[in-house]
Scaffold this active site. Structure first.
Site, short mmCIF file in Angstrom:
data_model
loop_
_atom_site.label_atom_id
_atom_site.label_comp_id
_atom_site.label_asym_id
_atom_site.label_seq_id
_atom_site.Cartn_x
_atom_site.Cartn_y
_atom_site.Cartn_z
N ASP A 15 -40.34 -0.71 19.08
CA ASP A 15 -40.27 0.74 19.21
C ASP A 15 -40.90 1.11 20.55
O ASP A 15 -42.08 0.84 20.78
CB ASP A 15 -41.05 1.35 18.04
CG ASP A 15 -41.12 2.85 18.08
OD1 ASP A 15 -40.73 3.46 19.11
OD2 ASP A 15 -41.59 3.43 17.08
N ILE A 16 -40.12 1.71 21.42
CA ILE A 16 -40.60 1.99 22.78
C ILE A 16 -41.80 2.94 22.78
O ILE A 16 -42.62 2.90 23.71
CB ILE A 16 -39.44 2.53 23.65
CG1 ILE A 16 -39.69 2.28 25.14
CG2 ILE A 16 -39.16 4.00 23.37
CD1 ILE A 16 -38.46 2.46 26.02
N ASN A 29 -30.85 14.12 26.69
CA ASN A 29 -29.59 14.84 26.95
C ASN A 29 -29.86 15.85 28.06
O ASN A 29 -31.00 16.04 28.48
CB ASN A 29 -29.05 15.51 25.67
CG ASN A 29 -30.06 16.46 25.08
OD1 ASN A 29 -30.47 17.42 25.73
ND2 ASN A 29 -30.48 16.22 23.86
N GLY A 37 -32.44 9.91 17.82
CA GLY A 37 -32.61 8.59 18.41
C GLY A 37 -33.95 8.39 19.10
O GLY A 37 -34.99 8.87 18.64
N ASP A 39 -34.97 9.65 21.83
CA ASP A 39 -35.46 10.94 22.33
C ASP A 39 -36.35 11.62 21.28
O ASP A 39 -37.49 12.04 21.55
CB ASP A 39 -34.24 11.81 22.66
CG ASP A 39 -34.54 13.04 23.48
OD1 ASP A 39 -35.70 13.18 23.93
OD2 ASP A 39 -33.62 13.85 23.68
N SER A 122 -27.65 5.20 26.39
CA SER A 122 -26.26 5.51 26.00
C SER A 122 -25.70 4.63 24.88
O SER A 122 -24.55 4.83 24.47
CB SER A 122 -25.29 5.46 27.18
OG SER A 122 -25.44 6.59 28.00
N VAL A 125 -26.09 7.16 19.99
CA VAL A 125 -25.20 8.31 19.74
C VAL A 125 -24.12 8.43 20.81
O VAL A 125 -22.98 8.82 20.51
CB VAL A 125 -26.06 9.61 19.72
CG1 VAL A 125 -25.19 10.84 19.60
CG2 VAL A 125 -27.05 9.57 18.58
N TYR A 126 -24.41 8.09 22.06
CA TYR A 126 -23.46 8.27 23.15
C TYR A 126 -22.37 7.20 23.20
O TYR A 126 -21.42 7.30 23.99
CB TYR A 126 -24.19 8.38 24.49
CG TYR A 126 -24.79 9.75 24.75
CD1 TYR A 126 -24.68 10.79 23.81
CD2 TYR A 126 -25.47 10.03 25.93
CE1 TYR A 126 -25.23 12.04 24.05
CE2 TYR A 126 -26.01 11.30 26.18
CZ TYR A 126 -25.89 12.30 25.23
OH TYR A 126 -26.43 13.54 25.47
#
Ligand code: AR6
Length: 182
Positions: A15-16, A29, A37, A39, A122, A125-126
């Site tokens: 986990d970052i 975004n 996510g 973010d 990305s 979700v992207y």
């Protein structure tokens, strides 16, 4: 002749938001006002002061990066970058993703930060295909290091949330002989 130590470039699973490092990169975004996510995880872990600082930044274009403090995170700073949404590959997605890495490294360097961790920008979700994104990430980081005179970074981490991403990064970094266990 002085030979500077090589930058450690490696992939870890985790986990970052838990990394004690100079700066972590957020896959944000264009609003920079949070989301899901990585973010969402970063905003939750950093606390409300992060959102307050982000509000003042006026958003961020795709492929670009902006820096804030890390607040309650173990990381001192957060670089927010906006990856491209995958639309099939013919909408400049590769170049925009490469720009995220390049601009984030440049921003870190201009703040004298020596250790940096990236999520797989990305790739959630992207919808960017993982292997393709990983190849771009590793290539761009290597090109950046090669273009910098002297030793720019002590450590560059690709922080992978799942096993699939870790394997993809390990394969890609090992091809270049950069994993410590290569
Ligand atoms: N640590 C490391 N990696 C993580 C973590 C974490 N805590 N959580 C997720 N990942 P995503 P995107 C991985 O969707 O595709 C947000 O809503 C995840 O498994 O977070 O760039 C933003 O606000 C995946 O490999 O980012 C934007 O609207 C990678 O991080 C949008 O999502 C990226 O997944 C950005 O989408």
């Amino acid at each position: 002749m002085y030979t500077p130590p090589k930058t450690m470039l490696h992939a870890v699973r985790g986990d970052i938001t838990r990394l004690k490092i100079d700066v972590i990169v957020n896959a944000a975004n264009t609003s920079l006002l949070g989301g899901g996510g990585v973010d969402g995880a970063i905003h939750r872990a950093a606390g409300p002061e992060l959102l307050a600082e982000c509000r003042a930044l006026g958003g961020c274009a795709t492929g670009e990066s902006k820096i804030t403090h890390g607040y309650l995170l173990p990381a001192r700073f957060v670089i927010h970058t906006v990856g491209p949404v995958w639309h099939g590959g013919s909408h400049n997605e590769d170049d925009l993703l490469a720009s995220c890495y390049r601009n984030s490294l440049q921003l870190a360097l201009s703040h004298q930060l020596q250790s940096i961790a990236f999520p797989a920008i990305s790739c959630g979700v992207y919808g960017f295909p993982l292997k393709r994104a990983v190849a771009i990430a590793v290539k761009e980081v290597r090109a950046f290091l090669a273009s910098e005179p002297g030793e720019a970074f002590r450590e560059i981490v690709f922080c992978c949330f799942d096993e699939q991403a870790l394997i993809a990064y390990e394969i890609e970094t090992r091809q270049f002989g950069e994993s410590p266990d290569a």
